[in-house]
Design an enzyme around this catalytic site. Structure first.
Site, PDB file in Angstrom:
ATOM      1  N   CYS A 101     -17.310  -0.842 -29.563  1.00 40.89           N
ATOM      2  CA  CYS A 101     -17.291   0.652 -30.149  1.00 40.89           C
ATOM      3  C   CYS A 101     -18.033   1.560 -29.312  1.00 40.89           C
ATOM      4  O   CYS A 101     -18.827   2.211 -29.913  1.00 40.89           O
ATOM      5  CB  CYS A 101     -17.224   0.743 -31.600  1.00 40.89           C
ATOM      6  N   ASP A 138     -30.008   2.755 -34.169  1.00 42.96           N
ATOM      7  CA  ASP A 138     -29.889   3.108 -32.776  1.00 42.96           C
ATOM      8  C   ASP A 138     -28.493   3.935 -32.320  1.00 42.96           C
ATOM      9  O   ASP A 138     -27.783   4.028 -33.486  1.00 42.96           O
ATOM     10  CB  ASP A 138     -30.012   2.160 -31.752  1.00 42.96           C
ATOM     11  N   TYR A 190     -37.727   5.009 -35.221  1.00 43.07           N
ATOM     12  CA  TYR A 190     -36.675   3.956 -34.871  1.00 43.07           C
ATOM     13  C   TYR A 190     -37.307   2.837 -34.212  1.00 43.07           C
ATOM     14  O   TYR A 190     -36.957   1.926 -34.787  1.00 43.07           O
ATOM     15  CB  TYR A 190     -35.736   4.627 -34.068  1.00 43.07           C
ATOM     16  N   CYS A 206     -10.633  -0.726 -29.335  1.00 45.92           N
ATOM     17  CA  CYS A 206     -10.342  -1.007 -30.562  1.00 45.92           C
ATOM     18  C   CYS A 206      -9.715  -2.153 -30.933  1.00 45.92           C
ATOM     19  O   CYS A 206     -10.032  -3.006 -32.072  1.00 45.92           O
ATOM     20  CB  CYS A 206      -9.590   0.268 -31.081  1.00 45.92           C
ATOM     21  N   GLU A 241     -38.289  -2.894 -26.508  1.00 48.77           N
ATOM     22  CA  GLU A 241     -38.049  -1.636 -27.311  1.00 48.77           C
ATOM     23  C   GLU A 241     -38.403  -0.327 -26.377  1.00 48.77           C
ATOM     24  O   GLU A 241     -37.691   0.570 -26.426  1.00 48.77           O
ATOM     25  CB  GLU A 241     -38.375  -1.559 -28.641  1.00 48.77           C
ATOM     26  N   CYS A 284     -11.495   1.175 -40.326  1.00 51.75           N
ATOM     27  CA  CYS A 284     -11.956   2.086 -39.584  1.00 51.75           C
ATOM     28  C   CYS A 284     -11.276   3.278 -40.111  1.00 51.75           C
ATOM     29  O   CYS A 284     -10.070   3.500 -39.917  1.00 51.75           O
ATOM     30  CB  CYS A 284     -11.888   1.680 -38.072  1.00 51.75           C
ATOM     31  N   CYS A 337     -11.907  -4.972 -32.112  1.00 55.12           N
ATOM     32  CA  CYS A 337     -12.952  -4.876 -33.349  1.00 55.12           C
ATOM     33  C   CYS A 337     -12.317  -5.563 -34.369  1.00 55.12           C
ATOM     34  O   CYS A 337     -11.389  -5.554 -34.772  1.00 55.12           O
ATOM     35  CB  CYS A 337     -12.742  -3.273 -33.544  1.00 55.12           C
TER      36      CYS A 337
END
Length: 283
Positions: free
Chosen positions: A187, A134, A116, A194, A33, A203, A197
Site C-alpha cells: 500500500c 508511522d 512515535y 492493490c 528507530e 478497503c 493486498c
C-alpha cells in the site's frame, strides 16, 4: 480480533523482510528507530550494521567523540539525529545501567525521542501494547478505514482513537510490524499494488473508486537548499581534519548561504570554529 488482523498478520508472516533490527537487542532497535526517521530502509541497512558492530551497547557509543559519531553517520542525512543518539547513549550508560529503558514515558525524556519513537521502541524492543503510527501504518489504515488516499499531516485525536480500537489485546507489536510492512511494500504512497493486498475486499478507498486526496504532499527539491548546503559542508569536514572558511565557500556557489549554514551548523553543535578562521567537526 478485528477483521483485518488475521489476513494482515498472515500476509506478514509469509512476506516480511529479513531486517536485522527485528532480531536484535533493545539497543539495536533504538539505533534503527533513530536512523529510520525520514530515511528509507535500503540506506539504513548497511549503516545500522556498521554502527552495531562498532558500538554494540550504549556505553560503547557514549565513549565516542561527537566527530566520530557524525563521521560514522555518513550520508544518512539529518546528522543532528546522530548527536541526539549519542547524547541518549550517554544518559543510558550513566543513569540506566547501560540498559534501554522499557517505559515509553521514560524513553521520551531522552534526546531525540518523541511520542512515535518511544512507542516504536516500546513495541519492537519490549513487546509493549503501544500505539505505533508511522507514515506507512497511517496511510494503510486511512485507505482501508477512512477511504482516503493519504492521512492528514499529523494524527488527530479521532484517528488515534480509531486505530487504538483496532489494536489487538495481544501481540500488538506484531500488528504494528505487519501493518507497517504492508504499507511499505504493497500500500505504497504512489502506485500501490492493490492486487497483492490481503484485505483488498475490506478497503474503503477501493470501494470509493480510489479518490485522490486534496492533501498533496510536495517533497522539497534537495538541490540548492540550505539542507544540501549544510550537508555539503559536513561531508567535506568528514573528509578533512579542518577547513578554512575560504575553502568551505568554494564548495558552494552562494556565499551568503554558506555563511548562514556555518552559523546554523555551529548552533546545532555539528561543527565548531577553531583559530585562523577554520572549522572542524566537534572534538
Amino acid at each position: 480480533m478485528n477483521q483485518l488482523e488475521k489476513p494482515i498478520v498472515s500476509w506478514f508472516k509469509k512476506n516480511k523482510r529479513d531486517l536485522p533490527w527485528r532480531n536484535t537487542t533493545p539497543w539495536g532497535v533504538m539505533v534503527s528507530e533513530y536512523m529510520l526517521q525520514q530515511t528509507p530502509v535500503n540506506r539504513v541497512l548497511p549503516k545500522w550494521d556498521e554502527w552495531m558492530k562498532r558500538w554494540p551497547t550504549p556505553k560503547d557509543l557514549a565513549k565516542a567523540s561527537p566527530a566520530e559519531v557524525i563521521t560514522a553517520w555518513g550520508r544518512l542525512g539529518y546528522p543532528r539525529r546522530a548527536l541526539r543518539l549519542h547524547a541518549a547513549a550517554q544518559i543510558i550508560a550513566e543513569d540506566f545501567n547501560n540498559q534501554v529503558p522499557e517505559d515509553p514515558v521514560t524513553l521520551q525524556t531522552l534526546p531525540g525521542i518523541g511520542e512515535y519513537t518511544a512507542a516504536a521502541i516500546g513495541a519492537f524492543a519490549f513487546e509493549k501494547q503501544t500505539l505505533v503510527m508511522d507514515v506507512n501504518i497511517r496511510r494503510l489504515l486511512t485507505r482501508i478505514i477512512d477511504g482516503n488516499e493519504h492521512p492528514k499531516p499529523a494524527p488527530t485525536t479521532r484517528e488515534k482513537a480509531s486505530r487504538l480500537a483496532l489494536q489487538p489485546p495481544k501481540n500488538a507489536h506484531i500488528w504494528a510490524a505487519a501493518t507497517m510492512e504492508l504499507g511499505a511494500l504493497v500500500c505504497t504512497s504512489k502506485n500501490p499494488i492493490c492486487e497483492q493486498c490481503p484485505v483488498i475486499g475490506q478497503c474503503n478507498w477501493r470501494k470509493n473508486g480510489y479518490p485522490k486526496t486534496d492533501l498533496v504532499r510536495k517533497s522539497q527539491d534537495w538541490h540548492g537548499t540550505d539542507r544540501k548546503c549544510r550537508g555539503t559542508i559536513v561531508q567535506a569536514l568528514r573528509e578533512n581534519e579542518s577547513l578554512t572558511e575560504n575553502a568551505i565557500k568554494k564548495l558552494w556557489p552562494d556565499e551568503s548561504q554558506v555563511e548562514k549554514a556555518l552559523k546554523t551548523l555551529q548552533a546545532d553543535l555539528l561543527i565548531e570554529a577553531i583559530p585562523r578562521k577554520r572549522y572542524r567537526l566537534p572534538a
